[in-house]
Design an enzyme around this catalytic site. Sequence first.
Site, PDB file in Angstrom:
ATOM      1  CB  SER A 163      -8.349   6.532  10.175  1.00 27.30           C
ATOM      2  OG  SER A 163      -9.574   6.694  10.819  1.00 27.30           O
ATOM      3  CG  LEU A 164      -9.606  -0.132  10.488  1.00 27.59           C
ATOM      4  CD1 LEU A 164     -10.817  -0.187  10.784  1.00 27.59           C
ATOM      5  CD2 LEU A 164      -9.040  -1.280   9.311  1.00 27.59           C
ATOM      6  CG  ASN A 211      -3.954   6.229   2.740  1.00 26.59           C
ATOM      7  OD1 ASN A 211      -4.801   6.186   2.194  1.00 26.59           O
ATOM      8  ND2 ASN A 211      -3.339   5.254   3.292  1.00 26.59           N
ATOM      9  CG  ASP A 212      -3.176   9.019   7.193  1.00 22.35           C
ATOM     10  OD1 ASP A 212      -2.101   9.516   7.013  1.00 22.35           O
ATOM     11  OD2 ASP A 212      -3.753   7.667   7.289  1.00 22.35           O
ATOM     12  CG  ASP A 236      -2.307  -0.734   1.082  1.00 22.22           C
ATOM     13  OD1 ASP A 236      -2.683  -0.896  -0.255  1.00 22.22           O
ATOM     14  OD2 ASP A 236      -2.699  -1.458   1.842  1.00 22.22           O
ATOM     15  CB  THR A 273      -9.164   0.671   4.933  1.00 29.19           C
ATOM     16  OG1 THR A 273      -8.582   1.342   3.940  1.00 29.19           O
ATOM     17  CG2 THR A 273     -10.606   0.555   4.723  1.00 29.19           C
ATOM     18  CB  ALA A 274      -4.671   3.634   6.235  1.00 32.30           C
TER      19      ALA A 274
END
Length: 291
Positions: free
Chosen positions: A194-195, A150-151, A77, A191-192
């Site tokens: 944060s999950l 992603n974030d 990823d 789904t990274a």
Amino acid sequence: MKILTNEVKTVFAVVPNLSRFQAEEVTRSVCRELINLRADFAMCEEHREIFSDVCSTYLKEDDLYRISDVIIAIGGDGTIISCAKKASAFSKPILGINAGRVAFMAGLESQELELLDRLISGDYTVDKRMMLSASIVLDGKVTEEINCVNDVFVGRSQNVNMVKLNVKCDGATVSNYYSDGIILSTPTGSTAYSLSAGGPVVDPLIESILLTPVCPHSLFQRPMIFRSECVLEIENETAPGTAFVFFDGGEGYPISENCKVLVRKSEKTADFIRIKSDTFVDILNTKLRSN
């Protein structure tokens, strides 16, 4: 360079992360499959010695992304996200091929390379994923501005102390967070990190910005979801050298006291190629339940 013929041919950029154990083997298989399909492809100059037996064209990275029509990223990823960020700057779509462990973002597994012929025939769809634009503002001036797939994480690095962060949405105070930090993520990033921090899983086609506190010292602060049009402002109220900001899990930037981080929807999108017909729920069940 593009080969000039009477027909317009798609040019592929093959971008592997060779730190992955299986990446070299998978990359060779991808190159051989593209050769069998009589496709034009190129790789970065740094890979010339390793793959000279299966690839004849090598370019500098910017030139590779510029002349290619499709980017094929081989790795996990992290590799796919890094390539997607670079590809977004050139408005190019990306196909991720798993040479890692989970590779949630991969469009193909290493044993599915026969499906690469669909890239030639055009039998695929492109998911345009929302990205975040994050700015570090110090004394009213933007010192860094980065797009994220992603974030954005604002919080402590290796020190043991928690940080105090004030968060506003469109100028209105949301909360003061005394915690290890906060994660602001796209639905793709749900789904990274944060999950792992207890945040919700959000369908990547639902545009929104997720806020997930990491180990908050509070009974009542929970993850929140904001509309994609809002602007979130995080102000550091911690002593200098304590708080950092990380973009897509990369290198941390130290932020001083009263420094602000502004996060909003980016004008860029990350364009992921989907060859198979599996849904978001199918991928969740396959990738996360088996992890």
